[in-house]
Design a protein around this motif. Sequence first.
Motif: not given
Length: 184
Positions: A4-12, A178-184
């Motif tokens: 999955x791609x990390x979405x904007x807002x993730x600290x990494x 697929x994405x990983x979101x920092x805030x849900x």
Amino acid sequence: MIYPIVAYGNPILKREAEEINEGEDIKELIKDMFSTMDNASGVGLAAPQINKGIRLFVIDSTLMVDESDEEKGMRKVFINPIILDEYGDDYSFEEGCLSIPELRAEIIRPEKLTLEYFDENWNLKEEEFTGLTARVIQHEYDHLEGILFVDYLKGLKRRMVKSKLLDISKGKIATDYRMIYPVK
């Protein structure tokens, strides 16, 4: 494996990536990164975008050039890259990012660069890149430095995208991957 791609807002995405130990076996990861990039119809993918804070990116700039173009793109991997120099005329081009879907902006970058990097067999290379290939490399290299293309936006342009960036960080976006979101 398709990550999955990390979405904007993730600290990494805002951290400087760590060097990879020379000789480390990362061929499977490289293969997976190409598969992930291809699955998302991208032209580049940096390791931080798949939640790995290491200095590695892959590109496929062949997707950006026409058969009539003088420039021929390339499909390539870059391990522990270092930009030695950026030069030539600055030019504007509309950039996007898999971590920031549905948002594009005109970004100014130099047309050429010289890069030192290791290839997938840990051979040290020094090479000049130009045009669209140089731009893709500059964009992906920025990911390794914790810089996103939206960081180049200033003033009104920055304020205009602020709510869209917030929506992306909250997962209020539809993508074909697929994405990983920092805030849900």
